[in-house]
Design a protein around this motif. Structure first.
Motif, PDB file in Angstrom:
ATOM      1  N   ASN B   3       6.105  -0.008  -9.298  1.00 16.69           N
ATOM      2  CA  ASN B   3       5.108  -0.666 -10.132  1.00 16.69           C
ATOM      3  C   ASN B   3       5.802  -1.253 -11.345  1.00 16.69           C
ATOM      4  OD1 ASN B   3       2.811   0.360  -8.589  1.00 16.69           O
ATOM      5  ND2 ASN B   3       3.546   2.329  -9.334  1.00 16.69           N
ATOM      6  N   ARG B   4       5.671  -2.560 -11.561  1.00 15.28           N
ATOM      7  CA  ARG B   4       6.347  -3.215 -12.681  1.00 15.28           C
ATOM      8  C   ARG B   4       5.370  -3.364 -13.844  1.00 15.28           C
ATOM      9  NH1 ARG B   4      10.517  -6.424 -14.239  1.00 15.28           N
ATOM     10  NH2 ARG B   4      11.685  -6.203 -12.326  1.00 15.28           N
ATOM     11  N   VAL B   5       5.878  -3.100 -15.037  1.00 19.33           N
ATOM     12  CA  VAL B   5       5.044  -3.268 -16.223  1.00 19.33           C
ATOM     13  C   VAL B   5       4.818  -4.762 -16.455  1.00 19.33           C
ATOM     14  CG1 VAL B   5       6.916  -3.364 -17.910  1.00 19.33           C
ATOM     15  CG2 VAL B   5       4.712  -2.465 -18.580  1.00 19.33           C
ATOM     16  N   SER B   6       3.668  -5.106 -16.991  1.00 22.42           N
ATOM     17  CA  SER B   6       3.333  -6.515 -17.130  1.00 22.42           C
ATOM     18  C   SER B   6       3.746  -7.103 -18.466  1.00 22.42           C
ATOM     19  CB  SER B   6       1.823  -6.698 -16.940  1.00 22.42           C
ATOM     20  OG  SER B   6       1.137  -5.906 -17.877  1.00 22.42           O
ATOM     21  N   GLU B   7       3.962  -6.261 -19.480  1.00 24.27           N
ATOM     22  CA  GLU B   7       4.349  -6.809 -20.778  1.00 24.27           C
ATOM     23  C   GLU B   7       5.248  -5.817 -21.500  1.00 24.27           C
ATOM     24  OE1 GLU B   7       1.211  -4.044 -21.458  1.00 24.27           O
ATOM     25  OE2 GLU B   7       1.178  -5.816 -20.221  1.00 24.27           O
ATOM     26  N   HIS B   8       6.074  -6.345 -22.425  1.00 25.31           N
ATOM     27  CA  HIS B   8       6.920  -5.499 -23.238  1.00 25.31           C
ATOM     28  C   HIS B   8       6.105  -4.990 -24.417  1.00 25.31           C
ATOM     29  CE1 HIS B   8      10.218  -6.690 -20.820  1.00 25.31           C
ATOM     30  NE2 HIS B   8      10.127  -7.948 -21.156  1.00 25.31           N
ATOM     31  N   PRO B   9       6.536  -3.888 -25.025  1.00 26.47           N
ATOM     32  CA  PRO B   9       5.844  -3.416 -26.216  1.00 26.47           C
ATOM     33  C   PRO B   9       5.872  -4.498 -27.289  1.00 26.47           C
ATOM     34  CG  PRO B   9       7.541  -1.862 -25.510  1.00 26.47           C
ATOM     35  CD  PRO B   9       7.707  -3.100 -24.703  1.00 26.47           C
ATOM     36  N   SER B  10       4.804  -4.628 -28.009  1.00 28.07           N
ATOM     37  CA  SER B  10       4.728  -5.677 -29.022  1.00 28.07           C
ATOM     38  C   SER B  10       5.268  -5.143 -30.347  1.00 28.07           C
ATOM     39  CB  SER B  10       3.273  -6.120 -29.169  1.00 28.07           C
ATOM     40  OG  SER B  10       3.180  -7.099 -30.157  1.00 28.07           O
ATOM     41  N   ILE B  11       6.397  -5.674 -30.785  1.00 22.66           N
ATOM     42  CA  ILE B  11       6.996  -5.263 -32.047  1.00 22.66           C
ATOM     43  C   ILE B  11       6.663  -6.320 -33.105  1.00 22.66           C
ATOM     44  CG2 ILE B  11       9.131  -4.629 -33.226  1.00 22.66           C
ATOM     45  CD1 ILE B  11       8.565  -2.826 -30.878  1.00 22.66           C
ATOM     46  N   PRO B  12       6.028  -5.921 -34.211  1.00 23.64           N
ATOM     47  CA  PRO B  12       5.695  -6.911 -35.254  1.00 23.64           C
ATOM     48  C   PRO B  12       6.960  -7.520 -35.848  1.00 23.64           C
ATOM     49  CG  PRO B  12       4.671  -4.771 -35.694  1.00 23.64           C
ATOM     50  CD  PRO B  12       5.615  -4.568 -34.571  1.00 23.64           C
ATOM     51  N   ARG B  13       6.872  -8.793 -36.221  1.00 24.08           N
ATOM     52  CA  ARG B  13       7.985  -9.476 -36.886  1.00 24.08           C
ATOM     53  C   ARG B  13       7.649  -9.663 -38.356  1.00 24.08           C
ATOM     54  NH1 ARG B  13       9.347  -8.398 -31.753  1.00 24.08           N
ATOM     55  NH2 ARG B  13      11.149  -9.607 -31.052  1.00 24.08           N
ATOM     56  N   PHE B  14       8.653  -9.540 -39.224  1.00 29.56           N
ATOM     57  CA  PHE B  14       8.468  -9.797 -40.652  1.00 29.56           C
ATOM     58  C   PHE B  14       8.115 -11.267 -40.828  1.00 29.56           C
ATOM     59  CE2 PHE B  14       9.655 -10.215 -45.108  1.00 29.56           C
ATOM     60  CZ  PHE B  14       9.219  -9.006 -45.624  1.00 29.56           C
ATOM     61  N   PRO B  15       7.128 -11.585 -41.689  1.00 30.00           N
ATOM     62  CA  PRO B  15       6.700 -12.986 -41.840  1.00 30.00           C
ATOM     63  C   PRO B  15       7.860 -13.902 -42.238  1.00 30.00           C
ATOM     64  CG  PRO B  15       5.233 -11.496 -43.001  1.00 30.00           C
ATOM     65  CD  PRO B  15       6.371 -10.675 -42.525  1.00 30.00           C
ATOM     66  N   ARG B  16       7.926 -15.077 -41.598  1.00 33.39           N
ATOM     67  CA  ARG B  16       9.044 -15.997 -41.860  1.00 33.39           C
ATOM     68  C   ARG B  16       9.079 -16.463 -43.306  1.00 33.39           C
ATOM     69  NH1 ARG B  16       9.547 -19.941 -36.556  1.00 33.39           N
ATOM     70  NH2 ARG B  16      10.084 -18.293 -35.093  1.00 33.39           N
ATOM     71  N   SER B  17       7.888 -16.684 -43.878  1.00 29.86           N
ATOM     72  CA  SER B  17       7.864 -17.165 -45.267  1.00 29.86           C
ATOM     73  C   SER B  17       8.451 -16.104 -46.205  1.00 29.86           C
ATOM     74  CB  SER B  17       6.432 -17.503 -45.672  1.00 29.86           C
ATOM     75  OG  SER B  17       5.591 -16.382 -45.441  1.00 29.86           O
ATOM     76  N   PHE B 118      15.605  -0.638 -25.974  1.00 27.37           N
ATOM     77  CA  PHE B 118      16.756  -1.247 -25.301  1.00 27.37           C
ATOM     78  C   PHE B 118      16.338  -1.785 -23.932  1.00 27.37           C
ATOM     79  CE2 PHE B 118      20.149  -0.605 -22.151  1.00 27.37           C
ATOM     80  CZ  PHE B 118      21.063  -1.538 -22.621  1.00 27.37           C
ATOM     81  N   PHE B 119      15.584  -0.998 -23.178  1.00 25.09           N
ATOM     82  CA  PHE B 119      15.128  -1.459 -21.852  1.00 25.09           C
ATOM     83  C   PHE B 119      14.338  -2.765 -21.977  1.00 25.09           C
ATOM     84  CE2 PHE B 119      14.722   3.287 -20.599  1.00 25.09           C
ATOM     85  CZ  PHE B 119      16.077   3.355 -20.301  1.00 25.09           C
ATOM     86  N   SER B 120      13.484  -2.843 -23.022  1.00 20.23           N
ATOM     87  CA  SER B 120      12.613  -4.014 -23.168  1.00 20.23           C
ATOM     88  C   SER B 120      13.303  -5.163 -23.892  1.00 20.23           C
ATOM     89  CB  SER B 120      11.336  -3.615 -23.930  1.00 20.23           C
ATOM     90  OG  SER B 120      11.657  -3.234 -25.253  1.00 20.23           O
ATOM     91  N   ARG B 121      14.565  -4.967 -24.282  1.00 21.98           N
ATOM     92  CA  ARG B 121      15.398  -5.967 -24.959  1.00 21.98           C
ATOM     93  C   ARG B 121      14.940  -6.242 -26.391  1.00 21.98           C
ATOM     94  NH1 ARG B 121      18.025  -8.997 -21.017  1.00 21.98           N
ATOM     95  NH2 ARG B 121      19.377  -9.730 -22.685  1.00 21.98           N
ATOM     96  N   ASP B 122      14.083  -5.369 -26.943  1.00 20.18           N
ATOM     97  CA  ASP B 122      13.704  -5.517 -28.346  1.00 20.18           C
ATOM     98  C   ASP B 122      14.823  -5.028 -29.262  1.00 20.18           C
ATOM     99  OD1 ASP B 122      10.926  -6.546 -28.401  1.00 20.18           O
ATOM    100  OD2 ASP B 122      10.563  -4.803 -27.149  1.00 20.18           O
ATOM    101  N   LEU B 123      15.730  -4.238 -28.723  1.00 18.03           N
ATOM    102  CA  LEU B 123      16.859  -3.719 -29.487  1.00 18.03           C
ATOM    103  C   LEU B 123      18.143  -4.143 -28.788  1.00 18.03           C
ATOM    104  CD1 LEU B 123      17.134  -1.729 -31.969  1.00 18.03           C
ATOM    105  CD2 LEU B 123      17.645   0.030 -30.294  1.00 18.03           C
ATOM    106  N   VAL B 124      19.086  -4.648 -29.563  1.00 19.82           N
ATOM    107  CA  VAL B 124      20.381  -5.052 -29.009  1.00 19.82           C
ATOM    108  C   VAL B 124      21.452  -4.176 -29.633  1.00 19.82           C
ATOM    109  CG1 VAL B 124      22.093  -6.913 -28.945  1.00 19.82           C
ATOM    110  CG2 VAL B 124      19.666  -7.438 -28.642  1.00 19.82           C
TER     111      VAL B 124
END
Lengths: 327, 189
Positions: B3-17, B118-124
């Protein structure tokens, strides 16, 4: 009978997280080569282990000390000392794989509960009976190569408890007998305690791809955005003739939550979660989820499954050998 | 069957501004605080440095990819160093850990699992993998709370600083999308 939930802990913090999340028992190891998760920064000093056992006992939980690598010739004392120390700390059991170490534990500590590690690859009733008769072993952790039907057949023919893996990383090889990692980096997972030791692993971003190297050999290249696997040869991607891909096994993790009723009916005593190398966040989430599942099973309620895929290698799960199918 | 997961965990990003504005801010105040934090950590959490073992001699670059700077960490127990550097000016390192600020803070607080990121590629991670693992495991075991560690820098005035620090943590945490504090714990008592 309520199934026992046996949970991993690589650090004292993870042990507390496991117990607070509902673990009946926690397995962990000393910070040396005597256990099969000998990774940097992981595991317990002697003082930490003694404190951890005290914490567990105050919270009605057990600590099972994994001393499940195979002693090197000429260095047996490192392993016997681990058994002696675990016994002295009032560990609830030691998990052993080596025959010589089982013999030492049985003779030196007759009241210490002995479990046969999955590393021993005891996969039939005759082998398990030998461990029980020879060393008074009370439980065997079954290899992850058996179907539920085979587990039921084994349980009919043995007089000791069985423990099976229910969730986590999946070895596709016979545990304790796999030398793939040794070929690439010279260290034996079964004697030094680390499959794909971190000191031999290198990750590099190349043109957006993640390239994994083990012992200098490129074993995997993952496209941007695709799930990354552990850097093990068995989950590597190779060319074989015209085929390019996973030769041994896809990066995938075990999740047999939906099989809890069948495993209980097969006579299993305990369910084990893999992952001593993982963080306390993983431990807490997985233990809480499976404790809820066991409580639901005990109360006759349906079991929710498949909620933990985001935590798994390859972001995919399988019921593994428990439900063998051709593909 | 898998069974494959459909989405990666959503990690918030710091606002660009916000990140762009910080790009013009001087690093000196941040470096003064970072240096004091490293010294305080060594004093308050010696077990963290013991758990690092021989990896304490390595140089780490901690790279919050949604911020305009990176942190350089040299966790030698006797003289730990932590300083911020502009991303382009970071020199040689033994190991690099990169991901959104929220993911890195979540790792410190035990909100995220490093392997899963790491698995979800959110961390390098790059470079010395053994050093990265040792640092990850040592921090995970310490059950740190960044607000508590920040307050410790105020010494006897920590109690006075607690309320404004809490409000600041709520404000910055809201921007970064991650809790800057965690519930206390961490002993076998």
């Amino acid at each position: 009978m309520t199934l026992e939930l046996v949970c991993p802990a690589g650090t004292p913090a993870a042990l507390r997280a496991a117990i607070d999340a509902g673990a009946h028992a926690v397995y962990c190891g000393f910070n040396d080569e005597t256990n099969a998760r000998n990774f940097p920064g992981l595991n317990f000093s002697r003082a930490e282990m003694a404190d951890a056992i005290g914490y567990a006992h105050r919270h009605d939980a057990k600590v099972l000390v994994a001393i499940n690598t195979f002693p090197r010739a000429g260095d047996f004392a490192l392993w016997t000392r681990a058994v002696d120390d675990a016994a002295g700390m009032q560990a609830d059991a030691v998990i052993l794989a080596d025959l010589g170490l089982l013999d030492h534990a049985a003779r030196a500590h007759p009241s210490l509960r002995l479990h046969v590690s999955v590393q021993a690859a005891a996969a039939n009733a005759d082998a398990i009976g030998f461990y029980a008769r020879s060393f008074g072993v009370r439980r065997v952790v079954l290899p992850r190569v058996l179907t539920v039907q085979e587990i039921a057949a084994i349980n009919r023919d043995i007089a000791i408890e069985t423990e099976v893996f229910i969730f986590g990383g999946l070895c596709v090889m016979a545990e304790g007998r796999c030398s793939l990692s040794s070929y690439a980096c010279g260290n034996s997972p079964n004697m030094n305690g680390a499959c794909s030791p971190a000191s031999q692993v290198e990750y590099r971003e190349e043109d957006g791809d993640l390239v994994s190297r083990l012992g200098g050999f490129a074993i995997h290249r993952v496209k941007a955005g695709a799930p990354a696997p552990y850097p093990t040869l068995c989950k590597g991607s190779f060319e074989a003739g015209a085929y390019r891909g996973h030769v041994f096994e896809d990066p995938v993790s075990l999740d047999a939550a939906s099989l809890i009723p069948q495993l209980a009916a097969a006579g299993v005593t305990a369910l084990k979660i893999e992952g001593r190398q993982r963080s306390r966040a993983y431990t807490q989430a997985v233990v809480r989820n499976f404790r809820r599942a066991l409580d639901a099973h005990a109360a006759g309620r349906p079991i929710a499954a498949g909620e933990l895929r985001a935590l798994t290698e390859g972001q995919q799960t399988t019921a593994g050998a428990y439900s063998k199918t051709w593909r | 069957m898998t069974n494959r997961v459909s989405e990666h965990p959503s990690i918030p990003r710091f606002p660009r501004s916000g990140a762009a504005a910080l790009g013009f801010a001087p690093l000196l105040p941040l470096n003064l605080a970072a240096g004091r934090l490293a010294t305080s950590l060594a004093r308050r959490h010696p077990a963290l440095f013991e758990r690092l073992g021989e990896q304490a001699g390595k140089n780490f670059v901690i790279d919050p990819t949604d911020m305009p700077f990176v942190f350089r960490l040299a966790p030698q127990p006797q003289a730990p160093r932590l300083r911020a550097e502009r991303r382009g000016s970071a020199g040689a390192w033994d190991a690099r850990i990169a991901g959104p600020l929220a993911a890195l803070i979540g790792l410190v607080h035990g909100a995220y699992d490093g392997d899963a990121l790491f698995f979800s590629r959110d961390l390098v991670i790059e470079g010395d993998t053994a050093a990265v693992l040792a640092l990850r495991n040592a921090i995970d075991n310490e059950e740190l709370d960044l607000v508590e560690e920040g307050l410790a820098l105020f010494g006897p005035f920590a109690a006075l600083a607690a309320l404004p620090a809490s409000r600041l943590a709520t404000l910055v945490g809201g921007l970064a999308g991650v809790a800057l504090t965690r519930r206390s714990g961490g002993s076998f008592a």
